[in-house]
Write an enzyme that holds these catalytic residues in place. Structure first.
Site, PDB file in Angstrom:
ATOM      1  CB  SER A  65     -15.606  21.719 -23.527  1.00 40.41           C
ATOM      2  OG  SER A  65     -15.937  21.970 -22.191  1.00 40.41           O
TER       3      SER A  65
HETATM    4  N1  SAH Z   1     -16.013  26.289 -20.194  1.00 35.87           N
HETATM    5  C1  SAH Z   1     -14.630  25.895 -20.035  1.00 35.87           C
HETATM    6  C2  SAH Z   1     -14.535  24.429 -19.631  1.00 35.87           C
HETATM    7  C3  SAH Z   1     -13.631  24.287 -18.482  1.00 35.87           C
HETATM    8  S1  SAH Z   1     -13.700  22.749 -17.617  1.00 35.87           S
HETATM    9  C4  SAH Z   1     -13.809  26.201 -21.278  1.00 35.87           C
HETATM   10  O1  SAH Z   1     -14.399  26.588 -22.291  1.00 35.87           O
HETATM   11  O2  SAH Z   1     -12.589  26.108 -21.222  1.00 35.87           O
HETATM   12  C5  SAH Z   1     -14.787  23.118 -16.296  1.00 35.87           C
HETATM   13  C6  SAH Z   1     -14.368  24.226 -15.374  1.00 35.87           C
HETATM   14  O3  SAH Z   1     -15.349  24.298 -14.338  1.00 35.87           O
HETATM   15  C7  SAH Z   1     -13.024  24.030 -14.667  1.00 35.87           C
HETATM   16  O4  SAH Z   1     -12.209  25.129 -14.909  1.00 35.87           O
HETATM   17  C8  SAH Z   1     -13.418  23.927 -13.184  1.00 35.87           C
HETATM   18  O5  SAH Z   1     -12.456  24.509 -12.301  1.00 35.87           O
HETATM   19  C9  SAH Z   1     -14.718  24.694 -13.153  1.00 35.87           C
HETATM   20  N2  SAH Z   1     -15.604  24.393 -12.033  1.00 35.87           N
HETATM   21  C10 SAH Z   1     -15.890  23.179 -11.470  1.00 35.87           C
HETATM   22  N3  SAH Z   1     -16.767  23.325 -10.470  1.00 35.87           N
HETATM   23  C11 SAH Z   1     -17.067  24.654 -10.397  1.00 35.87           C
HETATM   24  C12 SAH Z   1     -17.897  25.430  -9.538  1.00 35.87           C
HETATM   25  N4  SAH Z   1     -18.615  24.890  -8.542  1.00 35.87           N
HETATM   26  N5  SAH Z   1     -17.948  26.769  -9.747  1.00 35.87           N
HETATM   27  C13 SAH Z   1     -17.229  27.358 -10.717  1.00 35.87           C
HETATM   28  N6  SAH Z   1     -16.405  26.672 -11.546  1.00 35.87           N
HETATM   29  C14 SAH Z   1     -16.328  25.335 -11.386  1.00 35.87           C
END
Ligand code: SAH
Length: 214
Positions: A65
């Site tokens: 993000s």
């Molecule tokens: N907090 C992360 C942001 C990653 S983007 C950071 O700091 O890098 C969002 C993430 O959510 C992705 O890696 C995606 O695979 C994950 N995601 C999406 N749906 C999800 C779910 N139902 N359960 C767990 N992870 C999920």
């Protein structure tokens, strides 16, 4: 291997100033951003972009993000020392690292096995005590519930109701909900067993929250 340099640390301090200029005001949030080396959470080939206030690509078509979004969601959580926090969407592990640095007791779930594995390794190398789980965030972690706070870092099609059950009364969920092509940031406060107060904090952009595991 973890590493830092004067040049990267200087850019990081500059990013903190940018976030403060954009309205992030909690000192513990700004301090955490200043001390967590974001460049370690992305591919080395784009390391020189680590301290620009932008979301960046990570593996599996996902993103780390934007720093402003990380700081904004963290501020909305209104963390108190040692609170138990559930994060959905570990991704690179950066948001989890920020929460841990502030002193939260962090549980984080990721649905992509490879992202889960590499975030777990990096967080351990950085000596941050985050509990990482491979699973579906729509289900949450019922056996570890209740949580004081829940933060969702992917765009949810609707409020994940199973997770509301995993919040303590008085607890807060920060969740971006899909609306007309982007996401609306909601802060939901659980004021009673089945009683919630919700407030909107504007538009953001997230990768989608998807069910199941990969
Ligand atoms: N907090 C992360 C942001 C990653 S983007 C950071 O700091 O890098 C969002 C993430 O959510 C992705 O890696 C995606 O695979 C994950 N995601 C999406 N749906 C999800 C779910 N139902 N359960 C767990 N992870 C999920």
């Amino acid at each position: 291997m973890t590493y830092d340099s004067y040049s990267l640390a200087g850019k990081r301090a500059q990013l903190v100033k940018t976030l403060s200029d954009k309205g992030i005001s909690k000192i513990e949030v700004l301090n955490a951003i200043n001390s967590i080396p974001r460049h370690l959470f992305i591919d080395k080939s784009i390391e020189n972009h680590a301290y620009i206030d932008k979301a960046l690509r990570i593996e599996k078509g996902q993103t780390i993000s934007q720093p402003y979004t990380v700081a904004f969601q963290t501020e909305l959580l209104d963390l108190k020392p040692n609170e138990k926090v559930l994060e959905v969407g570990t991704g690179s592990g950066y948001q989890a690292a920020i929460l841990a640095k502030i002193g939260a007791n962090v549980y984080t779930i990721e649905r992509h096995f490879e992202l889960h594995k590499s975030a777990k390794l990096l967080l351990t190398e950085l000596n941050l005590k985050v509990k990482t789980f491979y699973g579906d965030g729509f289900i949450g972690l019922p056996s570890f519930a209740p949580f004081n706070k829940i933060i969702i870092t992917a765009g949810a099609p609707e409020i994940p109701y199973l997770l509301l059950k995993q919040l303590v009364v008085g607890g807060i969920m920060v969740v971006p909900i899909d609306k007309a092509g982007s996401q609306e940031m909601l802060r939901i406060i659980k004021i009673g067993g089945n009683d919630f107060e919700s407030k909107s904090f504007g538009k953001f952009n997230f990768v989608p929250m998807l069910s199941g595991k990969e």
